[in-house]
Design an enzyme around this catalytic site. Structure first.
Site, PDB file in Angstrom:
ATOM      1  N   CYS A 187     -25.481 -59.874 -50.692  1.00  0.00           N
ATOM      2  CA  CYS A 187     -25.008 -61.015 -51.710  1.00  0.00           C
ATOM      3  C   CYS A 187     -24.277 -60.097 -52.703  1.00  0.00           C
ATOM      4  O   CYS A 187     -24.514 -59.383 -53.341  1.00  0.00           O
ATOM      5  CB  CYS A 187     -26.042 -61.629 -52.405  1.00  0.00           C
ATOM      6  SG  CYS A 187     -25.765 -62.417 -53.906  1.00  0.00           S
ATOM      7  N   CYS A 195     -24.869 -60.624 -56.550  1.00  0.00           N
ATOM      8  CA  CYS A 195     -26.004 -60.083 -56.660  1.00  0.00           C
ATOM      9  C   CYS A 195     -25.536 -58.404 -57.070  1.00  0.00           C
ATOM     10  O   CYS A 195     -26.420 -57.928 -57.924  1.00  0.00           O
ATOM     11  CB  CYS A 195     -27.067 -59.884 -55.586  1.00  0.00           C
ATOM     12  SG  CYS A 195     -27.829 -61.553 -55.143  1.00  0.00           S
TER      13      CYS A 195
END
Length: 106
Positions: free
Chosen positions: A32, A35
């Site tokens: 991600c 993230c």
């Protein structure tokens, strides 16, 4: 590096639900991009709030049952637990000011 702890299905109850201080959980995954963008901010917060707020990282790929239980549909999701309950949450890559405001509000 911050003082984040790795949260998983084995230690979730002890580290989060039974914690005597608020716990900020970063629901994330290695693939991600957003993230990775929020990770340094979460690390800073773990140092700044050391002793007042516990900060943990929970990999949704490794812990799908917890992600599902708390309705995590997109990551990063930051959830603040207080007294074993979800007190607040932020979804998506958030700035430090928003995360601090969520913690300070609790």
């Amino acid at each position: 590096m911050g003082k984040e702890i790795e949260i998983n299905e084995k230690n979730f109850e002890q580290e989060v639900l039974k914690s005597d201080i608020p716990v900020l959980i970063d629901f994330w995954a290695s693939w991600c991009g957003p993230c990775k963008m929020v990770a340094p901010t979460v690390a800073e917060i773990s140092e700044e709030y050391a002793g007042k707020v516990k900060v943990g990282k929970l990999n949704v790929d490794d812990n799908p049952l917890l992600a599902s239980k708390y309705g995590v549909m997109s990551i990063p999701t930051l959830m603040l637990f207080k007294g074993g309950q979800v007190a607040d949450q932020l979804i998506g890559a958030q700035g430090k000011a928003q995360i601090n405001a969520m913690i300070d509000k609790a």
